[in-house]
Design an enzyme around this catalytic site. Structure first.
Site, PDB file in Angstrom:
ATOM      1  N   CYS A 235      27.218  51.551 -17.228  1.00  0.00           N
ATOM      2  CA  CYS A 235      26.000  50.791 -16.908  1.00  0.00           C
ATOM      3  C   CYS A 235      25.136  50.659 -18.153  1.00  0.00           C
ATOM      4  O   CYS A 235      25.172  51.508 -19.043  1.00  0.00           O
ATOM      5  CB  CYS A 235      25.223  51.508 -15.799  1.00  0.00           C
ATOM      6  SG  CYS A 235      23.813  50.539 -15.212  1.00  0.00           S
TER       7      CYS A 235
ATOM      8  N   CYS B 112      20.486  58.253 -10.906  1.00  0.00           N
ATOM      9  CA  CYS B 112      21.748  57.541 -10.656  1.00  0.00           C
ATOM     10  C   CYS B 112      22.769  58.476 -10.005  1.00  0.00           C
ATOM     11  O   CYS B 112      23.013  59.574 -10.489  1.00  0.00           O
ATOM     12  CB  CYS B 112      22.313  57.026 -11.985  1.00  0.00           C
ATOM     13  SG  CYS B 112      23.856  56.125 -11.787  1.00  0.00           S
TER      14      CYS B 112
ATOM     15  N   CYS C  63      18.993  54.998 -15.090  1.00  0.00           N
ATOM     16  CA  CYS C  63      18.131  55.514 -14.006  1.00  0.00           C
ATOM     17  C   CYS C  63      18.325  57.028 -13.873  1.00  0.00           C
ATOM     18  O   CYS C  63      19.458  57.508 -13.817  1.00  0.00           O
ATOM     19  CB  CYS C  63      18.478  54.831 -12.689  1.00  0.00           C
ATOM     20  SG  CYS C  63      18.431  53.036 -12.812  1.00  0.00           S
TER      21      CYS C  63
HETATM   22  S1  SF4 Z   1      21.381  53.542 -10.547  1.00  0.00           S
HETATM   23 FE1  SF4 Z   1      22.985  53.984 -12.081  1.00  0.00          FE
HETATM   24  S2  SF4 Z   1      24.416  52.290 -11.870  1.00  0.00           S
HETATM   25 FE2  SF4 Z   1      22.510  51.646 -10.872  1.00  0.00          FE
HETATM   26  S3  SF4 Z   1      21.346  50.556 -12.455  1.00  0.00           S
HETATM   27 FE3  SF4 Z   1      20.693  52.695 -12.530  1.00  0.00          FE
HETATM   28  S4  SF4 Z   1      21.993  53.684 -14.075  1.00  0.00           S
HETATM   29 FE4  SF4 Z   1      22.950  51.750 -13.491  1.00  0.00          FE
END
Ligand code: SF4
Length: 352
Positions: A74, A81, A78
């Protein structure tokens, strides 16, 4: 007399040992082809074998609605995540198509492509080709994608939009500073502005627009009523931030999400503040754990019942029915959380 008895006992003992040796030998031979099949050359070499498997039910559930997380990579970071970049593996396109055809054969009606970020691999071409295959060749009633939206270009809609039923964009806040705090951003891109652009393209190319939000310590006090009503999604999925060992919690995890976690009471307060938004669909931690069928990048079902993701064998190796028994999937909870809904854009009667 005693010597004769001793010698007889010894010969019986020898006979028992010989019989045991024979049985063990036969067993080893019967296992040999299995271990050989697990060490085929090529991409399967890199698929780690499951640590532990537990069969939950004799009857295999139907894979009506499947979430295929074909990549873990990604461009966002986040903090909570729960599907992190533990590998950079992606199946070859033809293998992914083979697995999807097997799932269709097993009863799949809806496929959702997720990640990681699905538009990162091959600049969105990989997911585009899978979307087209699922709609055109497999004729699935519903094909959807969950994305952070930052890498989707208008040309993608022009090429693949007609095959896509639903595009879900993750957005946790309408305050850009909060998105930055959470890690839902990249460079100077503005996540909220991008969300509005995508809303417009979905209208133009007749793709149903959905929003996913993870409620956590940093957005739990926010009032999103106005913005959500203005964007008018077909569904607003509101998740309670969830800890998954090995993903966002614990020693071998790539994230530490503990500081994002909120209580059930906090989550209920957020839901109560937004009770007038008719498209809101809440998902508490309990609902999330066992009511999703999750396939990872190797097409292994991930069982989340024990608070961590335990993989089955790949459906490409053992078939859908054998793998799904280890998925921990609770079909009743899936139906109870409203997992089956109007998910085909042809049935939505939308004012695009
Ligand atoms: S939750 Fe994980 S997979 Fe989704 S945008 Fe954020 S970092 Fe990327």
């Amino acid at each position: 007399m005693q010597l004769a008895l001793l010698s007889r006992l010894l010969s019986v003992g020898r006979a028992v040992l010989a019989a045991l040796r024979g049985r063990l030998g036969a067993l080893c031979w019967s296992l040999a082809p299995l271990s050989l099949s697990l060490s085929l050359p090529g991409w399967r070499d890199s698929a780690p074998q499951p640590q532990r498997e537990q069969e939950w039910d004799d009857a295999a559930p139907t894979p009506t609605s499947v979430n295929y997380h074909f990549t873990r990579r990604c461009n966002y970071k986040c903090g909570f995540c729960f599907h992190t970049a533990k590998t950079s593996f992606v199946l070859p396109l033809e293998e992914a198509k083979r697995g999807l055809a097997m799932l269709k054969e097993g009863g799949m009606e809806k496929i959702n492509f997720s990640g990681g970020e699905p538009f990162l691999h091959d600049r969105g071409e990989f997911v585009g080709k899978l979307v087209q295959f699922c709609k055109q060749d497999l004729e699935l009633p519903s094909v959807s994608i969950v994305s952070n939206g930052s890498l989707i270009r208008k040309q993608w809609f022009q090429k693949y939009g007609e095959y896509l039923d639903i595009l879900a964009i993750s957005c946790d806040s309408f305050d850009e500073d909060v998105n930055v705090l959470i890690g839902r951003h990249q460079g100077k891109k503005n996540h909220v502005e991008n969300l509005h652009k995508l809303r417009q393209w979905c209208r133009e190319y007749a793709v149903a627009f959905k929003i996913n939000s993870v409620i956590n310590r940093f957005n739990v006090e926010e009032d999103m009523n106005e913005q959500i009503k203005a964007l008018n999604p077909v569904r607003w999925k509101v998740f309670q931030c969830l800890l998954i060992e090995g993903e966002n919690s614990g020693e071998d995890a790539l994230r530490e999400a503990e500081k994002f976690v909120i209580s059930d009471e906090d989550f209920d307060r957020f839901l109560d503040r937004h009770k007038d938004v008719s498209c809101l669909v809440p998902e508490s931690n309990q609902k999330m754990r066992d009511s999703y069928l999750i396939l990872d990048e190797y097409m292994r079902f991930l069982n989340c019942r024990n608070g961590r993701k335990e993989p089955s064998k790949s459906i490409l190796d053992v078939g859908v029915e054998a793998a799904i028994k280890f998925s921990g999937f609770d079909e009743k909870m899936f139906l109870k959380r409203g997992g089956k809904y109007v998910w085909s854009k042809a049935d939505m009667k939308l004012d695009w």
